[in-house]
Design an enzyme around this catalytic site. Structure first.
Site, PDB file in Angstrom:
ATOM      1  N   SER A   1       0.830  -1.208   0.000  1.00 44.85           N
ATOM      2  CA  SER A   1       0.000   0.000   0.000  1.00 44.85           C
ATOM      3  C   SER A   1       0.862   1.253   0.000  1.00 44.85           C
ATOM      4  O   SER A   1       2.071   1.200   0.203  1.00 44.85           O
ATOM      5  CB  SER A   1      -0.917  -0.002   1.215  1.00 44.85           C
ATOM      6  OG  SER A   1      -0.188   0.441   2.339  1.00 44.85           O
ATOM      7  N   LYS A   2       0.206   2.366  -0.224  1.00 44.93           N
ATOM      8  CA  LYS A   2       0.905   3.648  -0.239  1.00 44.93           C
ATOM      9  C   LYS A   2       1.624   3.881   1.081  1.00 44.93           C
ATOM     10  O   LYS A   2       2.659   4.511   1.133  1.00 44.93           O
ATOM     11  CB  LYS A   2      -0.093   4.786  -0.465  1.00 44.93           C
ATOM     12  CG  LYS A   2      -0.725   4.714  -1.838  1.00 44.93           C
ATOM     13  CD  LYS A   2      -1.426   6.008  -2.205  1.00 44.93           C
ATOM     14  CE  LYS A   2      -1.975   5.883  -3.620  1.00 44.93           C
ATOM     15  NZ  LYS A   2      -2.487   7.099  -4.188  1.00 44.93           N
ATOM     16  N   ARG A   3       1.026   3.394   2.136  1.00 38.61           N
ATOM     17  CA  ARG A   3       1.599   3.637   3.463  1.00 38.61           C
ATOM     18  C   ARG A   3       2.822   2.769   3.756  1.00 38.61           C
ATOM     19  O   ARG A   3       3.600   3.077   4.638  1.00 38.61           O
ATOM     20  CB  ARG A   3       0.535   3.408   4.541  1.00 38.61           C
ATOM     21  CG  ARG A   3      -0.407   4.570   4.704  1.00 38.61           C
ATOM     22  CD  ARG A   3      -1.528   4.229   5.655  1.00 38.61           C
ATOM     23  NE  ARG A   3      -2.257   3.034   5.202  1.00 38.61           N
ATOM     24  CZ  ARG A   3      -3.161   3.037   4.241  1.00 38.61           C
ATOM     25  NH1 ARG A   3      -3.474   4.149   3.651  1.00 38.61           N
ATOM     26  NH2 ARG A   3      -3.772   1.920   3.871  1.00 38.61           N
ATOM     27  N   ASP A   4       2.980   1.680   3.009  1.00 41.31           N
ATOM     28  CA  ASP A   4       4.084   0.762   3.308  1.00 41.31           C
ATOM     29  C   ASP A   4       5.442   1.372   3.058  1.00 41.31           C
ATOM     30  O   ASP A   4       6.409   1.074   3.733  1.00 41.31           O
ATOM     31  CB  ASP A   4       3.974  -0.510   2.465  1.00 41.31           C
ATOM     32  CG  ASP A   4       2.854  -1.384   2.955  1.00 41.31           C
ATOM     33  OD1 ASP A   4       2.574  -1.317   4.163  1.00 41.31           O
ATOM     34  OD2 ASP A   4       2.265  -2.107   2.148  1.00 41.31           O
TER      35      ASP A   4
END
Ligand code: GLU
Length: 510
Positions: free
Chosen positions: A266-269
């Site tokens: 994900s973008k947050r990873d």
């Protein structure tokens, strides 16, 4: 039958920076198009104005440019099938929504948000876990299927807020063949009456996407797996609009997974796991939050593309390094797997290393120069090129050449403590001094002569390598390890080497 011209589109929504998975989708579209001498379109899907993020479209175009995917048609380059931003195509969609109403495939719905919530709560209370506006619930709602025709007319004329919904047929199997997944069949009882046209006069993604793919004569829809559940609805829309013959072929790409395989990357990873998930740097215009990108970290776009290409596809051979042209030639959707592909950051670095090593010193030198300049170091171009050639095997990024080989550009300002502690013995200064004098007497200061001189010295003095080399190296480079000292010394030149030894002999104290 005449073969249809291959036309594919990458259709991102400008809701933020493009995630690496999005770039892979673009890449597969691009490779497929070029392989078949077709067209690669960029369409901006901005029907959801509430999610619009300023700068996102520019970001997408810039990222595709960096990745060397040239766009044949799109907002940034023009084309015959424009406009290529859905917000600018607004007047085109209404007639198709009207056509669906006329043919009975869609209907007007006047329900207020409160009424919708009420319906959902009622259904939940009756034990339905995820209530939907569908063939069963629609009969209890305010729409053109339940209200008398005159009332519908009156409401429409009074401009009452309404949406247009698809009338999902009951209990029908929608089937289509996905190039990657094979036959997909979904029963319409499991699909809700999706909104096609919103009360703000804009189509939803579903209607706009189908209408645009049709009007832009798209032959293949290649997109992420997350859109697979929407595909049956799209198939139904093609059929209902009378476009079944022109329906594109679908290919839903596998997910890109986190390195441990545990769920979607994900973008947050990204910054959390220590690697970028975006192609280029991005600053959120609202929060100012920054996310790092591959470009600014020093990756080559060729390496980034090569790595992305392998996230879901393989050539069926052991070859791993592919130029863009080679990818175009080798690519086929038949070799794209169904299973999610684990992202591997080490492998990404490996690709970059390979692309760095493929280049000669002359190619690398201009890339290193800005780093030298910001460290306030300088040298002649041909010297920088030789340093690059010598050091490239030890680098992942061009700037590593400076990190690992700063001593090529300035004399050491300190000496590696560990090496001094372990290897700088009482007799070392004496040994190094003798070696220095032998080196000083060399008529030719090339790597070979230096090597021969060193070897002869060890033999004559009956000394081991370990008694001389670490002292020699640390004196000249300040370090305990590195490239071959013969090469380093030859490149630095006799005068510099002798000078450095003299300074070291005066400076190094145990
Ligand atoms: N706008 C959709 C997205 O953001 C495009 C999906 C599609 O390619 O149909 O991913």
């Amino acid at each position: 039958m005449k073969e249809r011209r291959v036309r594919v589109r990458f259709a991102p929504s400008p809701t933020g920076p493009l995630h690496m998975g999005g770039v892979r989708t673009a890449l597969y579209n691009y490779l497929f198009a070029k392989k078949h001498n077709g067209d690669f379109l960029l369409r901006i899907e901005d029907t959801d104005q509430t999610r619009y993020v300023s700068g996102a479209e520019e970001y997408i175009v810039d990222a595709l440019n960096w990745c060397q995917m040239s766009i044949d048609e799109g907002a940034s380059v023009g084309g015959e099938n424009g406009p290529y931003r859905q917000s600018e195509r607004k007047p085109m969609y209404k007639q198709y929504a009207d056509q669906l109403i006329e043919s009975g495939s869609a209907y007007y719905a006047f329900d207020t948000p409160e009424e919708l919530t009420e319906m959902r709560e009622r259904m939940k209370a009756a034990g339905v876990s995820s209530p939907q506006y569908n063939a069963i619930t629609r009969s209890g709602m305010k729409n053109s299927l339940t209200l008398p025709a005159e009332e519908v007319q009156r409401r429409l004329l009074a401009n009452e807020k309404h949406v247009i919904r698809i009338k999902m047929p009951r209990n029908e199997d929608v089937k289509f063949e996905d190039i990657i997944r094979g036959w997909v069949s979904v029963n319409t009882n499991n699909i809700d009456d999706k909104v096609l046209f919103k009360s703000d006069g804009m189509p939803t993604y579903h209607l706009a996407n189908v209408v645009d793919d049709y009007l832009m004569n798209i032959s293949h829809v290649i997109r992420g797996e997350e859109w697979l559940p929407s595909a049956p609805l799209h198939v139904l829309l093609y059929q209902s609009l009378g476009w079944a013959e022109q329906m594109p072929k679908f290919a839903h790409l596998p997910l890109i997974l986190k390195p441990d395989g545990n769920g979607k990357l994900s973008k947050r990873d990204g910054d959390r796991l220590g690697f970028p998930v975006f192609p280029t740097n991005w600053t959120n215009p609202e929060t100012g939050e920054e996310s790092s990108g591959y470009r600014e970290r020093g990756y080559y776009p060729e390496a980034f593309n090569n790595m992305l290409a392998f996230l879901g596809w393989n050539p069926g051979t052991t070859q791993e390094l592919f130029s863009m042209q080679e990818l175009v030639e080798a690519f086929s959707l038949d070799r794209v797997g169904k299973a999610g592909a684990k992202f591997d950051f080490d492998k990404t670095n490996w690709f970059n290393q390979q692309y760095l090593r493929m280049q000669g010193g002359e190619q690398l030198a201009p890339q290193l120069k800005p780093f030298l300049a910001s460290a306030q170091l300088e040298a002649e171009d041909s010297y920088i090129a030789q340093v690059c050639e010598l050091m490239k095997e030890r680098a992942t990024f061009v700037q590593d050449i400076l990190k690992e080989g700063r001593y090529f550009f300035e004399a050491p300002t300190s000496y590696d403590e560990k090496t001094i502690k372990k290897k700088w013995k009482e007799q070392t200064p004496e040994i190094i001094k003798e070696l220095r004098d032998l080196l000083a007497a060399l008529p030719s200061f090339d790597a070979e002569s230096i090597g021969a001189c060193f070897k002869a010295f060890l033999e004559a003095k009956e000394l081991g390598f370990g008694a001389v080399m670490p002292g020699f190296r640390v004196s000249v480079t300040g370090l305990g390890a590195g490239a071959s000292m013969n090469d380093i010394a030859a490149l630095l030149g006799k005068e510099e080497v002798l000078n450095r030894i003299d300074i070291a002999l005066k400076t190094i104290k145990k």
